[in-house]
Write a protein that holds these residues in place. Structure first.
Motif, PDB file in Angstrom:
ATOM      1  N   LEU A 191       0.863  -1.175   0.000  1.00 23.54           N
ATOM      2  CA  LEU A 191       0.000   0.000   0.000  1.00 23.54           C
ATOM      3  C   LEU A 191       0.899   1.224   0.000  1.00 23.54           C
ATOM      4  O   LEU A 191       1.801   1.346   0.836  1.00 23.54           O
ATOM      5  CB  LEU A 191      -0.903   0.018   1.229  1.00 23.54           C
ATOM      6  CG  LEU A 191      -1.910   1.178   1.308  1.00 23.54           C
ATOM      7  CD1 LEU A 191      -3.241   0.693   1.846  1.00 23.54           C
ATOM      8  CD2 LEU A 191      -1.386   2.297   2.202  1.00 23.54           C
ATOM      9  N   GLY A 192       0.640   2.111  -0.939  1.00 24.75           N
ATOM     10  CA  GLY A 192       1.438   3.323  -1.054  1.00 24.75           C
ATOM     11  C   GLY A 192       0.596   4.547  -0.807  1.00 24.75           C
ATOM     12  O   GLY A 192      -0.517   4.666  -1.335  1.00 24.75           O
ATOM     13  N   VAL A 193       1.128   5.465  -0.017  1.00 30.10           N
ATOM     14  CA  VAL A 193       0.435   6.709   0.299  1.00 30.10           C
ATOM     15  C   VAL A 193       1.294   7.856  -0.213  1.00 30.10           C
ATOM     16  O   VAL A 193       2.493   7.941   0.122  1.00 30.10           O
ATOM     17  CB  VAL A 193       0.211   6.856   1.817  1.00 30.10           C
ATOM     18  CG1 VAL A 193      -0.532   8.148   2.116  1.00 30.10           C
ATOM     19  CG2 VAL A 193      -0.542   5.671   2.364  1.00 30.10           C
ATOM     20  N   ALA A 220       0.967  12.205  -2.192  1.00 25.22           N
ATOM     21  CA  ALA A 220       0.204  13.449  -2.181  1.00 25.22           C
ATOM     22  C   ALA A 220      -1.075  13.368  -2.993  1.00 25.22           C
ATOM     23  O   ALA A 220      -1.985  14.185  -2.801  1.00 25.22           O
ATOM     24  CB  ALA A 220       1.077  14.577  -2.708  1.00 25.22           C
ATOM     25  N   LYS A 221      -1.207  12.381  -3.865  1.00 28.08           N
ATOM     26  CA  LYS A 221      -2.376  12.297  -4.742  1.00 28.08           C
ATOM     27  C   LYS A 221      -3.428  11.317  -4.248  1.00 28.08           C
ATOM     28  O   LYS A 221      -4.575  11.398  -4.655  1.00 28.08           O
ATOM     29  CB  LYS A 221      -1.938  11.901  -6.146  1.00 28.08           C
ATOM     30  CG  LYS A 221      -1.050  12.955  -6.803  1.00 28.08           C
ATOM     31  CD  LYS A 221      -0.627  12.520  -8.200  1.00 28.08           C
ATOM     32  CE  LYS A 221       0.254  13.581  -8.860  1.00 28.08           C
ATOM     33  NZ  LYS A 221       0.687  13.182 -10.213  1.00 28.08           N
ATOM     34  N   GLY A 222      -3.002  10.309  -3.406  1.00 25.44           N
ATOM     35  CA  GLY A 222      -3.995   9.348  -2.936  1.00 25.44           C
ATOM     36  C   GLY A 222      -3.326   8.104  -2.394  1.00 25.44           C
ATOM     37  O   GLY A 222      -2.157   8.102  -2.005  1.00 25.44           O
ATOM     38  N   ILE A 223      -4.132   7.022  -2.408  1.00 20.93           N
ATOM     39  CA  ILE A 223      -3.680   5.725  -1.914  1.00 20.93           C
ATOM     40  C   ILE A 223      -3.616   4.777  -3.111  1.00 20.93           C
ATOM     41  O   ILE A 223      -4.538   4.742  -3.937  1.00 20.93           O
ATOM     42  CB  ILE A 223      -4.638   5.193  -0.836  1.00 20.93           C
ATOM     43  CG1 ILE A 223      -4.701   6.167   0.350  1.00 20.93           C
ATOM     44  CG2 ILE A 223      -4.205   3.815  -0.358  1.00 20.93           C
ATOM     45  CD1 ILE A 223      -5.743   5.783   1.392  1.00 20.93           C
ATOM     46  N   HIS A 224      -2.548   3.980  -3.169  1.00 28.20           N
ATOM     47  CA  HIS A 224      -2.338   3.091  -4.307  1.00 28.20           C
ATOM     48  C   HIS A 224      -2.021   1.690  -3.786  1.00 28.20           C
ATOM     49  O   HIS A 224      -1.363   1.527  -2.756  1.00 28.20           O
ATOM     50  CB  HIS A 224      -1.194   3.595  -5.182  1.00 28.20           C
ATOM     51  CG  HIS A 224      -1.290   5.066  -5.489  1.00 28.20           C
ATOM     52  ND1 HIS A 224      -2.143   5.576  -6.444  1.00 28.20           N
ATOM     53  CD2 HIS A 224      -0.653   6.144  -4.929  1.00 28.20           C
ATOM     54  CE1 HIS A 224      -2.002   6.896  -6.496  1.00 28.20           C
ATOM     55  NE2 HIS A 224      -1.110   7.260  -5.567  1.00 28.20           N
ATOM     56  N   GLN A 238      -2.184   8.203   9.968  1.00 30.75           N
ATOM     57  CA  GLN A 238      -1.620   9.549  10.120  1.00 30.75           C
ATOM     58  C   GLN A 238      -1.181  10.125   8.770  1.00 30.75           C
ATOM     59  O   GLN A 238      -1.441  11.295   8.458  1.00 30.75           O
ATOM     60  CB  GLN A 238      -0.425   9.511  11.071  1.00 30.75           C
ATOM     61  CG  GLN A 238      -0.778   9.265  12.531  1.00 30.75           C
ATOM     62  CD  GLN A 238       0.468   9.186  13.394  1.00 30.75           C
ATOM     63  OE1 GLN A 238       1.585   9.408  12.924  1.00 30.75           O
ATOM     64  NE2 GLN A 238       0.264   8.838  14.672  1.00 30.75           N
ATOM     65  N   LEU A 239      -0.517   9.314   7.961  1.00 31.87           N
ATOM     66  CA  LEU A 239      -0.074   9.791   6.647  1.00 31.87           C
ATOM     67  C   LEU A 239      -1.256  10.118   5.752  1.00 31.87           C
ATOM     68  O   LEU A 239      -1.233  11.089   4.990  1.00 31.87           O
ATOM     69  CB  LEU A 239       0.831   8.749   5.980  1.00 31.87           C
ATOM     70  CG  LEU A 239       2.208   8.535   6.628  1.00 31.87           C
ATOM     71  CD1 LEU A 239       2.935   7.378   5.965  1.00 31.87           C
ATOM     72  CD2 LEU A 239       3.057   9.801   6.532  1.00 31.87           C
ATOM     73  N   CYS A 240      -2.275   9.310   5.828  1.00 31.28           N
ATOM     74  CA  CYS A 240      -3.461   9.572   5.004  1.00 31.28           C
ATOM     75  C   CYS A 240      -4.123  10.880   5.412  1.00 31.28           C
ATOM     76  O   CYS A 240      -4.507  11.695   4.562  1.00 31.28           O
ATOM     77  CB  CYS A 240      -4.461   8.423   5.155  1.00 31.28           C
ATOM     78  SG  CYS A 240      -3.910   6.897   4.352  1.00 31.28           S
ATOM     79  N   ILE A 241      -4.264  11.097   6.724  1.00 38.06           N
ATOM     80  CA  ILE A 241      -4.881  12.344   7.191  1.00 38.06           C
ATOM     81  C   ILE A 241      -4.048  13.553   6.763  1.00 38.06           C
ATOM     82  O   ILE A 241      -4.570  14.546   6.244  1.00 38.06           O
ATOM     83  CB  ILE A 241      -5.048  12.305   8.727  1.00 38.06           C
ATOM     84  CG1 ILE A 241      -6.103  11.261   9.101  1.00 38.06           C
ATOM     85  CG2 ILE A 241      -5.457  13.674   9.255  1.00 38.06           C
ATOM     86  CD1 ILE A 241      -6.245  11.049  10.592  1.00 38.06           C
TER      87      ILE A 241
END
Length: 552
Positions: free
Chosen positions: A227-229, A231-235, A291-294
């Protein structure tokens, strides 16, 4: 009230070491400080205002974790060490570096961190792009390329390429340096901040730029995924492919993100879309992902809203700073151009001066050579003049000698002629003497013959007289008292006179012959002496003629 009571109690502190990409800082923190207090202190020390991109990272139990801003530092699960080490790093990445990175310090910190990630192979980069990025890094560090200053080997101690690229191509360090320098030479005139920005603009287009990867499982069967986080989203990626995601959720398409223990749920904005759930190995991982997602979602939403007053001021200041730097860079570029032109003019003048000095040196050398040649020619002229004088003197002497020899020759000729004449005369005299000698010899012979005949006639006459006397006076032999001589003298007086006369003639003739013979001998001796003198003179003249001929 006592003096001790007036003194404030000193708060208890603990030491913290902050490690940035290019420096280390140490601070004393109060025991009650929260994470935000320490973070603000570090940002003030660095002069950083774009604080929302950064965070304080530490490692605990092999897992990288970010310091929470709203909790006390000592209440968090941090390493038990003195001083406590934190890494000041970029936690969130901008979507467009040129628009969002306003401060130069922010840009510089991002540049250093992204460069380190590329060299550590945390971000994949093609070999061609790594060479180009390395050239911008060299431009940012060394400024404009100067072949006179940047000699071969000046990049030997710089780490510019990932080890993977160095292993992939069997090139020497000199070959890599040549390739990087070829690009580096084309960046002339680019300032350090502009070179760093160009580096980041290339790096932000890389697939792994700004992505934080976490191992996850899509179901309880633990199908491995990543799972990659960013600046554009989650991949969502397969475990062996971090470049192309299998599924992506942009921040604008996500309605909600939640987690419970090891399960994390992503709910799309579209209620009809499937809810994505995944499982992580630890609860801490889910908290970190959350936290990174927020944080990335908040920045994503902030970019799409009207900028706050602070951001507007910062952008205005950044624009002013950029305009000022642009003008400064233009001024510096103009000054640099003028300086380079002045240096070129100086070099040209130095070259011209060196050329003139060389020409002057050559002229001086030529002048010295000319002077030496002139002196040599003067010496030669003097020698030639002396030789000419000597030759003239010799010529005069030779002329005098020639005249003397001519006179001598004339004298010799005259003497020779005289000698020849004398010789001829001597020969004539000799001939005459020989003839005279022959004549006299003949005359002497005739005289001797006449003398002999006269003596023979005398003898015969005497014999005849005796015979006659004997015949006419034989009785006189018988009478000795009578002297026949007296009788002979008396009777033959006439005959005696004739005999005495004849004897006298004979004696006179003999005397004359003897005298002439003595005169002849004396003349012959004188003639022989004269002949010897003539021969000696002729021999001396011949020797003089030979010597005169040799001398000439």
């Amino acid at each position: 009230m006592s003096i001790r009571g007036l003194k404030k109690k000193q708060p208890k502190t603990f030491k913290v070491k902050i490690i940035t990409v290019d420096a280390e800082l140490e601070f004393s923190c109060e025991m009650k400080w929260k994470g935000k207090d320490l973070f603000d202190l570090v940002c003030r020390a660095l002069g950083l205002r774009e604080t929302w991109f950064f965070g304080l990272q530490y490692t605990i139990k092999g897992m990288c974790t970010w310091l929470k801003m709203d909790k006390k530092v000592l209440d968090q699960e941090i390493p038990k060490e003195d001083p406590i080490s934190f890494h000041f790093l970029a936690k969130f990445y901008p979507e467009k570096v040129e628009e969002e990175l306003l401060q130069e310090i922010t840009q510089h910190l991002f540049f250093l961190q992204v460069k380190k990630q590329i060299l550590d192979e945390e971000i994949y980069c093609s070999p061609e792009a790594t060479v180009l990025l390395a050239s911008y890094a060299v431009q940012a560090k060394y400024g404009d390329y100067d072949p006179n200053f940047h000699e071969p080997g000046f990049l030997a101690h710089d780490e510019l390429l990932p080890k993977r690229v160095l292993r992939q191509y069997q090139l020497t360090a000199e070959m890599w340096e040549e390739k990087i320098t070829a690009w580096y030479a084309e960046h002339r005139g680019i300032a350090r901040d502009e070179a760093e920005m160009n580096y980041l603009k290339i790096a932000q287009d890389l697939e792994m730029y700004g992505v934080n990867y976490f191992p996850i499982a899509q179901n309880k069967n633990h199908t491995d995924l990543l799972l990659g986080v960013d600046a554009k989203g989650i991949h969502i990626y397969s475990i062996n492919n971090r470049f192309s995601p299998n599924k992506s959720f942009e921040w604008s398409a996500i309605r909600n993100i939640s987690y419970s223990e090891k399960e994390l749920t992503i709910k799309p904005l579209d209620k009809k879309a499937e809810v994505f759930k995944f499982f992580s190995s630890q609860l801490k991982v889910n908290k970190l992902i959350f936290q990174l997602c927020i944080g990335n979602h908040d920045l994503f939403m902030r970019r799409r809203k009207v900028d706050s007053i602070e951001i507007q001021q910062m952008k205005a200041q950044a624009r002013e700073e950029k305009a000022r730097k642009k003008m400064e860079n233009q001024r510096l570029a103009r000054e640099k151009q003028l300086r380079e032109e002045a240096e070129r003019a100086k070099e040209e003048l130095e070259r011209r001066l060196f050329q003139l000095e060389d020409e002057a040196r050559q002229a001086n050398e030529a002048l010295l050579r000319s002077q030496e040649a002139a002196e040599l020619l003067a010496e030669k002229a003097q020698i030639a003049e002396e030789e000419a004088k000597l030759l003239a003197q010799n010529a005069a002497e030779a002329e005098q000698e020639r005249q003397r020899l001519e006179i001598t020759a004339l004298k010799s000729k005259e003497e020779k002629r005289l000698m020849e004449q004398k010789m001829r005369e001597a020969e004539l005299i000799a001939v005459k003497l020989v003839k005279e000698s022959d004549r006299r010899a003949k005359e002497a012979e005739h005289l001797k013959q006449d003398l002999h005949e006269a003596r023979e006639a005398e003898r015969k006459a005497k014999q005849k007289l005796l015979d006659i006397t004997r015949l006419n006076y034989p009785h006189m032999a018988k009478y000795p008292q009578y002297s026949p001589a007296d009788t002979r003298d008396a009777n033959f007086d006439k005959g005696s006179i004739k005999l005495d006369l004849k004897d006298i003639d004979l004696k006179r003739l003999s005397f004359e012959i003897e005298r002439e013979r003595l005169d002849y001998l004396e003349k012959s001796k004188k003639f022989e002496d004269r002949l010897k003198e003539l021969k000696s003179e002729i021999h001396a003249l011949k020797l003089e003629e030979k010597q005169s001929g040799l001398y000439s």
